[in-house]
Scaffold this active site. Structure first.
Site, PDB file in Angstrom:
ATOM      1  CB  SER A 147      13.090  -3.888   7.924  1.00  0.00           C
ATOM      2  OG  SER A 147      14.328  -3.535   9.247  1.00  0.00           O
ATOM      3  CE1 TYR A 160      10.413  -7.063  10.061  1.00  0.00           C
ATOM      4  CE2 TYR A 160      12.291  -6.142   9.962  1.00  0.00           C
ATOM      5  CZ  TYR A 160      11.370  -5.862   9.913  1.00  0.00           C
ATOM      6  OH  TYR A 160      11.278  -4.776   9.956  1.00  0.00           O
TER       7      TYR A 160
HETATM    8  P1  NAP Z   1       3.530  -1.073  13.456  1.00  0.00           P
HETATM    9  O1  NAP Z   1       3.146   0.071  14.894  1.00  0.00           O
HETATM   10  O2  NAP Z   1       3.201  -3.004  14.199  1.00  0.00           O
HETATM   11  O3  NAP Z   1       1.660  -1.102  12.810  1.00  0.00           O
HETATM   12  C1  NAP Z   1       1.983  -2.571  11.711  1.00  0.00           C
HETATM   13  C2  NAP Z   1       0.788  -2.068  11.411  1.00  0.00           C
HETATM   14  O4  NAP Z   1       0.503  -3.027  10.156  1.00  0.00           O
HETATM   15  C3  NAP Z   1      -0.675  -2.038  12.261  1.00  0.00           C
HETATM   16  O5  NAP Z   1      -1.621  -0.963  10.868  1.00  0.00           O
HETATM   17  C4  NAP Z   1      -0.941  -3.321  11.686  1.00  0.00           C
HETATM   18  O6  NAP Z   1      -2.616  -3.660  11.641  1.00  0.00           O
HETATM   19  C5  NAP Z   1      -0.276  -3.394  10.374  1.00  0.00           C
HETATM   20  N1  NAP Z   1      -0.871  -5.010  10.216  1.00  0.00           N
HETATM   21  C6  NAP Z   1       0.222  -6.123  11.454  1.00  0.00           C
HETATM   22  N2  NAP Z   1       0.127  -6.589  10.512  1.00  0.00           N
HETATM   23  C7  NAP Z   1      -0.664  -7.231   9.440  1.00  0.00           C
HETATM   24  C8  NAP Z   1      -1.373  -7.608   8.422  1.00  0.00           C
HETATM   25  N3  NAP Z   1      -1.047  -9.633   8.539  1.00  0.00           N
HETATM   26  N4  NAP Z   1      -2.439  -8.087   7.715  1.00  0.00           N
HETATM   27  C9  NAP Z   1      -3.127  -5.982   7.742  1.00  0.00           C
HETATM   28  N5  NAP Z   1      -2.215  -5.657   8.803  1.00  0.00           N
HETATM   29  C10 NAP Z   1      -1.619  -5.490   9.061  1.00  0.00           C
HETATM   30  O7  NAP Z   1       4.153  -0.866  12.409  1.00  0.00           O
HETATM   31  P2  NAP Z   1       5.419   0.074  12.392  1.00  0.00           P
HETATM   32  O8  NAP Z   1       6.432   0.480  12.590  1.00  0.00           O
HETATM   33  O9  NAP Z   1       4.856   0.962  11.759  1.00  0.00           O
HETATM   34  O10 NAP Z   1       5.386  -0.975  10.626  1.00  0.00           O
HETATM   35  C11 NAP Z   1       4.930  -0.886   9.115  1.00  0.00           C
HETATM   36  C12 NAP Z   1       6.557  -0.892   8.360  1.00  0.00           C
HETATM   37  O11 NAP Z   1       7.278  -0.526   9.031  1.00  0.00           O
HETATM   38  C13 NAP Z   1       6.609  -2.624   8.772  1.00  0.00           C
HETATM   39  O12 NAP Z   1       6.647  -3.651   7.177  1.00  0.00           O
HETATM   40  C14 NAP Z   1       7.834  -2.966   9.020  1.00  0.00           C
HETATM   41  O13 NAP Z   1       8.305  -4.168   9.589  1.00  0.00           O
HETATM   42  C15 NAP Z   1       8.303  -1.540   8.958  1.00  0.00           C
HETATM   43  N6  NAP Z   1       9.993  -1.424   9.417  1.00  0.00           N
HETATM   44  C16 NAP Z   1       9.651  -0.634  11.109  1.00  0.00           C
HETATM   45  C17 NAP Z   1      10.528   0.006  11.304  1.00  0.00           C
HETATM   46  C18 NAP Z   1      10.009   0.004  13.056  1.00  0.00           C
HETATM   47  O14 NAP Z   1      11.357   0.348  13.578  1.00  0.00           O
HETATM   48  N7  NAP Z   1       9.758   0.198  13.563  1.00  0.00           N
HETATM   49  C19 NAP Z   1      12.127  -0.220  11.620  1.00  0.00           C
HETATM   50  C20 NAP Z   1      11.860  -0.627  10.317  1.00  0.00           C
HETATM   51  C21 NAP Z   1      11.172  -0.814   8.800  1.00  0.00           C
HETATM   52  P3  NAP Z   1      -3.188  -3.316  13.791  1.00  0.00           P
HETATM   53  O15 NAP Z   1      -3.609  -2.149  13.442  1.00  0.00           O
HETATM   54  O16 NAP Z   1      -4.905  -3.973  12.738  1.00  0.00           O
HETATM   55  O17 NAP Z   1      -2.861  -4.435  14.249  1.00  0.00           O
END
Ligand code: NAP
Length: 253
Positions: A147, A160
Protein backbone atom coordinates in the site's frame (compact mmCIF):
# COMPACT_ATOMS: atom_id res chain seq x y z
CA UNK A 1 -2.18 -18.62 -26.47
CA UNK A 2 -2.34 -16.83 -23.13
CA UNK A 3 0.62 -15.06 -21.57
CA UNK A 4 0.33 -17.32 -18.50
CA UNK A 5 -0.44 -20.65 -20.17
CA UNK A 6 0.96 -23.51 -18.11
CA UNK A 7 1.30 -21.43 -14.91
CA UNK A 8 -0.45 -22.23 -11.62
CA UNK A 9 -1.17 -19.43 -9.17
CA UNK A 10 -2.24 -19.17 -5.56
CA UNK A 11 -3.96 -15.88 -4.75
CA UNK A 12 -4.64 -15.09 -1.10
CA UNK A 13 -7.84 -13.17 -0.44
CA UNK A 14 -9.12 -14.17 -3.87
CA UNK A 15 -12.80 -14.02 -2.94
CA UNK A 16 -13.28 -10.26 -3.22
CA UNK A 17 -11.77 -6.98 -4.37
CA UNK A 18 -8.23 -6.88 -5.77
CA UNK A 19 -7.72 -10.61 -5.15
CA UNK A 20 -10.84 -11.65 -7.09
CA UNK A 21 -9.92 -9.36 -10.01
CA UNK A 22 -6.40 -10.83 -9.97
CA UNK A 23 -7.69 -14.41 -10.03
CA UNK A 24 -9.87 -13.60 -13.04
CA UNK A 25 -7.10 -11.76 -14.88
CA UNK A 26 -4.54 -14.54 -14.31
CA UNK A 27 -7.04 -17.17 -15.44
CA UNK A 28 -7.94 -15.04 -18.45
CA UNK A 29 -4.25 -15.09 -19.39
CA UNK A 30 -4.14 -18.91 -19.11
CA UNK A 31 -3.23 -19.76 -15.49
CA UNK A 32 -4.90 -22.32 -13.24
CA UNK A 33 -5.68 -20.76 -9.85
CA UNK A 34 -5.93 -21.76 -6.20
CA UNK A 35 -8.22 -19.23 -4.52
CA UNK A 36 -7.77 -18.57 -0.82
CA UNK A 37 -10.41 -16.89 1.32
CA UNK A 38 -11.04 -16.28 5.03
CA UNK A 39 -14.83 -16.56 5.36
CA UNK A 40 -16.56 -15.64 2.07
CA UNK A 41 -17.03 -19.17 0.73
CA UNK A 42 -19.86 -18.30 -1.67
CA UNK A 43 -17.91 -15.39 -3.15
CA UNK A 44 -14.81 -17.57 -3.55
CA UNK A 45 -16.84 -20.31 -5.23
CA UNK A 46 -18.40 -17.77 -7.60
CA UNK A 47 -14.91 -16.57 -8.63
CA UNK A 48 -13.83 -20.22 -9.11
CA UNK A 49 -16.85 -20.88 -11.33
CA UNK A 50 -15.92 -17.91 -13.53
CA UNK A 51 -12.38 -19.34 -13.83
CA UNK A 52 -13.72 -22.76 -14.82
CA UNK A 53 -15.96 -21.10 -17.42
CA UNK A 54 -12.72 -19.81 -19.01
CA UNK A 55 -11.50 -23.40 -19.31
CA UNK A 56 -8.95 -23.13 -16.52
CA UNK A 57 -8.75 -25.14 -13.29
CA UNK A 58 -9.78 -23.50 -10.03
CA UNK A 59 -10.14 -24.66 -6.44
CA UNK A 60 -11.02 -22.71 -3.30
CA UNK A 61 -9.26 -23.01 0.07
CA UNK A 62 -10.40 -21.54 3.36
CA UNK A 63 -7.49 -20.47 5.54
CA UNK A 64 -6.67 -17.54 7.78
CA UNK A 65 -3.29 -16.59 6.33
CA UNK A 66 -2.14 -15.56 9.81
CA UNK A 67 -2.47 -19.21 10.91
CA UNK A 68 0.64 -21.13 9.83
CA UNK A 69 -1.06 -24.50 10.34
CA UNK A 70 -4.05 -23.54 8.21
CA UNK A 71 -1.69 -22.25 5.50
CA UNK A 72 0.22 -25.55 5.56
CA UNK A 73 -3.00 -27.53 5.12
CA UNK A 74 -4.10 -25.22 2.29
CA UNK A 75 -0.77 -25.51 0.45
CA UNK A 76 -0.71 -29.28 0.80
CA UNK A 77 -4.24 -29.53 -0.60
CA UNK A 78 -3.58 -27.05 -3.43
CA UNK A 79 -0.35 -28.78 -4.48
CA UNK A 80 -2.16 -32.11 -4.39
CA UNK A 81 -5.02 -30.86 -6.56
CA UNK A 82 -3.25 -28.49 -8.94
CA UNK A 83 0.17 -30.19 -9.12
CA UNK A 84 2.42 -27.21 -8.46
CA UNK A 85 2.35 -23.50 -7.73
CA UNK A 86 4.76 -21.16 -9.53
CA UNK A 87 2.99 -17.86 -8.98
CA UNK A 88 2.09 -16.60 -5.50
CA UNK A 89 0.08 -13.42 -5.00
CA UNK A 90 0.13 -12.31 -1.36
CA UNK A 91 -2.93 -10.10 -1.51
CA UNK A 92 -5.08 -10.89 1.56
CA UNK A 93 -5.04 -8.01 3.98
CA UNK A 94 -6.89 -6.16 6.72
CA UNK A 95 -7.15 -2.37 6.67
CA UNK A 96 -7.00 0.34 9.31
CA UNK A 97 -10.76 0.81 9.37
CA UNK A 98 -11.09 -2.71 10.85
CA UNK A 99 -9.30 -1.49 14.00
CA UNK A 100 -10.75 2.06 14.05
CA UNK A 101 -7.44 3.75 13.22
CA UNK A 102 -5.80 3.91 16.67
CA UNK A 103 -2.71 6.05 17.17
CA UNK A 104 0.59 4.26 17.83
CA UNK A 105 0.30 5.19 21.53
CA UNK A 106 -3.20 3.73 21.79
CA UNK A 107 -3.06 0.60 19.61
CA UNK A 108 -3.62 -2.60 21.60
CA UNK A 109 -1.81 -5.94 21.35
CA UNK A 110 -4.92 -7.41 19.70
CA UNK A 111 -4.96 -4.68 17.05
CA UNK A 112 -1.25 -5.13 16.29
CA UNK A 113 -1.63 -8.92 16.20
CA UNK A 114 -4.63 -8.77 13.85
CA UNK A 115 -2.98 -6.56 11.23
CA UNK A 116 0.55 -7.96 11.53
CA UNK A 117 -0.94 -11.46 11.42
CA UNK A 118 -2.77 -10.98 8.12
CA UNK A 119 -0.58 -8.37 6.41
CA UNK A 120 2.91 -9.54 7.45
CA UNK A 121 2.85 -13.08 8.84
CA UNK A 122 0.39 -14.20 6.13
CA UNK A 123 2.92 -13.53 3.33
CA UNK A 124 5.73 -14.92 5.51
CA UNK A 125 3.76 -18.14 6.08
CA UNK A 126 3.02 -18.59 2.38
CA UNK A 127 6.58 -17.83 1.30
CA UNK A 128 8.01 -20.33 3.80
CA UNK A 129 5.62 -22.99 2.58
CA UNK A 130 5.78 -22.40 -1.17
CA UNK A 131 9.13 -20.85 -2.09
CA UNK A 132 11.11 -24.11 -1.69
CA UNK A 133 8.97 -25.90 -4.32
CA UNK A 134 8.70 -22.76 -6.48
CA UNK A 135 12.50 -22.85 -6.91
CA UNK A 136 12.05 -25.97 -9.03
CA UNK A 137 10.17 -24.03 -11.72
CA UNK A 138 12.19 -22.39 -14.48
CA UNK A 139 10.18 -19.22 -13.87
CA UNK A 140 8.35 -18.30 -10.70
CA UNK A 141 6.89 -15.12 -9.26
CA UNK A 142 5.91 -13.72 -5.90
CA UNK A 143 3.79 -10.57 -5.85
CA UNK A 144 3.13 -8.71 -2.62
CA UNK A 145 0.19 -6.31 -2.54
CA UNK A 146 1.32 -3.56 -0.19
CA UNK A 147 0.00 0.00 0.00
CA UNK A 148 1.08 3.61 -0.41
CA UNK A 149 0.53 3.68 3.38
CA UNK A 150 3.94 2.01 3.82
CA UNK A 151 5.50 5.35 2.86
CA UNK A 152 2.74 7.89 3.58
CA UNK A 153 2.84 7.15 7.34
CA UNK A 154 -0.37 9.10 8.02
CA UNK A 155 -1.55 9.55 11.63
CA UNK A 156 -4.06 6.85 12.59
CA UNK A 157 -2.76 4.45 9.95
CA UNK A 158 0.37 3.48 11.91
CA UNK A 159 -0.43 -0.18 12.61
CA UNK A 160 -1.35 -0.73 8.96
CA UNK A 161 1.65 1.27 7.70
CA UNK A 162 4.06 -0.73 9.87
CA UNK A 163 2.59 -4.03 8.62
CA UNK A 164 2.99 -2.93 4.99
CA UNK A 165 6.48 -1.45 5.45
CA UNK A 166 7.59 -4.69 7.09
CA UNK A 167 6.14 -6.91 4.36
CA UNK A 168 7.91 -4.74 1.76
CA UNK A 169 11.23 -5.34 3.58
CA UNK A 170 10.49 -9.05 3.46
CA UNK A 171 9.76 -8.91 -0.28
CA UNK A 172 12.90 -6.94 -1.18
CA UNK A 173 15.03 -9.42 0.78
CA UNK A 174 13.28 -12.41 -0.78
CA UNK A 175 13.89 -10.96 -4.26
CA UNK A 176 17.64 -10.86 -3.65
CA UNK A 177 17.74 -14.29 -2.02
CA UNK A 178 15.75 -16.13 -4.69
CA UNK A 179 16.98 -14.44 -7.90
CA UNK A 180 19.43 -17.28 -8.51
CA UNK A 181 16.45 -19.66 -8.62
CA UNK A 182 14.73 -17.70 -11.41
CA UNK A 183 12.18 -16.19 -9.03
CA UNK A 184 10.92 -12.65 -9.62
CA UNK A 185 9.59 -10.86 -6.54
CA UNK A 186 7.78 -7.55 -6.89
CA UNK A 187 5.63 -5.27 -4.77
CA UNK A 188 2.53 -3.39 -5.90
CA UNK A 189 1.57 -0.43 -3.72
CA UNK A 190 -1.94 0.78 -4.55
CA UNK A 191 -3.49 4.03 -3.44
CA UNK A 192 -7.26 4.10 -2.94
CA UNK A 193 -8.97 1.24 -4.82
CA UNK A 194 -12.72 0.72 -5.25
CA UNK A 195 -13.19 -2.40 -3.08
CA UNK A 196 -14.90 -3.16 0.22
CA UNK A 197 -11.72 -2.04 1.99
CA UNK A 198 -11.50 1.14 -0.08
CA UNK A 199 -15.15 1.94 0.63
CA UNK A 200 -14.56 1.47 4.38
CA UNK A 201 -11.55 3.82 4.29
CA UNK A 202 -13.59 6.54 2.58
CA UNK A 203 -16.58 6.09 4.86
CA UNK A 204 -14.44 6.03 8.05
CA UNK A 205 -12.94 9.36 6.99
CA UNK A 206 -16.42 10.83 6.54
CA UNK A 207 -16.22 10.81 2.75
CA UNK A 208 -19.50 9.05 1.94
CA UNK A 209 -19.71 7.01 -1.25
CA UNK A 210 -16.36 6.13 -2.85
CA UNK A 211 -17.63 7.15 -6.30
CA UNK A 212 -18.02 10.68 -4.99
CA UNK A 213 -14.20 10.70 -5.03
CA UNK A 214 -14.09 10.20 -8.80
CA UNK A 215 -14.10 13.90 -9.64
CA UNK A 216 -11.07 14.64 -7.44
CA UNK A 217 -9.21 11.39 -8.28
CA UNK A 218 -6.34 11.34 -10.79
CA UNK A 219 -7.72 10.92 -14.34
CA UNK A 220 -11.30 11.42 -13.05
CA UNK A 221 -11.88 8.00 -11.51
CA UNK A 222 -10.93 6.00 -8.43
CA UNK A 223 -8.59 3.08 -9.25
CA UNK A 224 -10.37 -0.23 -9.89
CA UNK A 225 -9.29 -3.74 -8.79
CA UNK A 226 -8.81 -4.56 -12.48
CA UNK A 227 -6.17 -1.81 -12.77
CA UNK A 228 -4.11 -3.61 -10.09
CA UNK A 229 -4.73 -7.06 -11.60
CA UNK A 230 -3.45 -5.90 -15.00
CA UNK A 231 -0.07 -5.03 -13.50
CA UNK A 232 0.13 -8.35 -11.62
CA UNK A 233 -0.37 -10.16 -14.94
CA UNK A 234 2.21 -8.02 -16.74
CA UNK A 235 4.86 -8.62 -14.06
CA UNK A 236 4.30 -12.40 -14.03
CA UNK A 237 4.16 -12.83 -17.82
CA UNK A 238 7.18 -13.06 -20.09
CA UNK A 239 6.72 -9.31 -20.61
CA UNK A 240 7.95 -8.85 -17.05
CA UNK A 241 10.80 -11.31 -17.15
CA UNK A 242 13.49 -8.68 -16.46
CA UNK A 243 11.62 -6.98 -13.62
CA UNK A 244 12.35 -8.02 -10.05
CA UNK A 245 12.79 -6.40 -6.63
CA UNK A 246 10.63 -3.43 -7.72
CA UNK A 247 7.92 -1.51 -5.90
CA UNK A 248 5.30 -0.28 -8.32
CA UNK A 249 2.98 2.41 -7.01
CA UNK A 250 -0.46 2.41 -8.60
CA UNK A 251 -2.10 5.56 -7.30
CA UNK A 252 -2.27 7.87 -10.30
CA UNK A 253 0.28 10.13 -8.57
P1 NAP B 1 -11.09 -6.38 0.61
O1 NAP B 1 -12.02 -5.89 -0.42
O2 NAP B 1 -11.37 -6.08 2.03
O3 NAP B 1 -10.87 -7.97 0.44
C1 NAP B 1 -9.99 -8.59 1.34
C2 NAP B 1 -9.72 -9.99 0.88
O4 NAP B 1 -8.74 -10.56 1.77
C3 NAP B 1 -10.94 -10.89 0.96
O5 NAP B 1 -10.84 -11.86 -0.07
C4 NAP B 1 -10.79 -11.54 2.33
O6 NAP B 1 -11.42 -12.82 2.41
C5 NAP B 1 -9.29 -11.71 2.40
N1 NAP B 1 -8.76 -11.79 3.76
C6 NAP B 1 -8.76 -10.83 4.72
N2 NAP B 1 -8.15 -11.29 5.82
C7 NAP B 1 -7.74 -12.55 5.54
C8 NAP B 1 -7.05 -13.53 6.28
N3 NAP B 1 -6.63 -13.32 7.55
N4 NAP B 1 -6.81 -14.72 5.69
C9 NAP B 1 -7.21 -14.96 4.41
N5 NAP B 1 -7.87 -14.07 3.67
C10 NAP B 1 -8.13 -12.87 4.25
O7 NAP B 1 -9.61 -5.81 0.34
P2 NAP B 1 -8.91 -5.23 -0.99
O8 NAP B 1 -9.17 -3.79 -1.05
O9 NAP B 1 -9.19 -6.09 -2.14
O10 NAP B 1 -7.38 -5.38 -0.52
C11 NAP B 1 -6.51 -6.35 -1.04
C12 NAP B 1 -5.09 -5.93 -0.68
O11 NAP B 1 -4.83 -4.63 -1.21
C13 NAP B 1 -4.83 -5.83 0.82
O12 NAP B 1 -3.55 -6.33 1.12
C14 NAP B 1 -4.88 -4.34 1.08
O13 NAP B 1 -4.12 -3.97 2.21
C15 NAP B 1 -4.33 -3.78 -0.20
N6 NAP B 1 -4.70 -2.40 -0.48
C16 NAP B 1 -6.01 -2.04 -0.67
C17 NAP B 1 -6.32 -0.71 -0.94
C18 NAP B 1 -7.73 -0.23 -1.17
O14 NAP B 1 -7.96 0.99 -1.22
N7 NAP B 1 -8.70 -1.10 -1.35
C19 NAP B 1 -5.30 0.25 -1.00
C20 NAP B 1 -3.98 -0.15 -0.81
C21 NAP B 1 -3.70 -1.48 -0.55
P3 NAP B 1 -13.00 -12.96 2.78
O15 NAP B 1 -13.75 -12.49 1.56
O16 NAP B 1 -13.19 -14.42 3.02
O17 NAP B 1 -13.26 -12.11 3.97
Amino acid sequence: MGRLDGRTALVTGGSRGIGAATVLRLAGEGADVAINYASSQDAAESVAEQVRAMGRKAAIYQADVADAGACAAMCEAALGELGRIDLLVNNAGIGSAAINRPTIAEATDDQWNLLLGANLFGPINLCRLLVPQMREAERSDVIVISSVAAQNLAPGFGVYSVSKAAVEAMAHTLAREEKRHGMRVNIIAPGLVDTDMGRKIVSAMGGGDIRSRDASAPFGFVCTPEDIAATVAHLCADDGRYITNQRITISGD
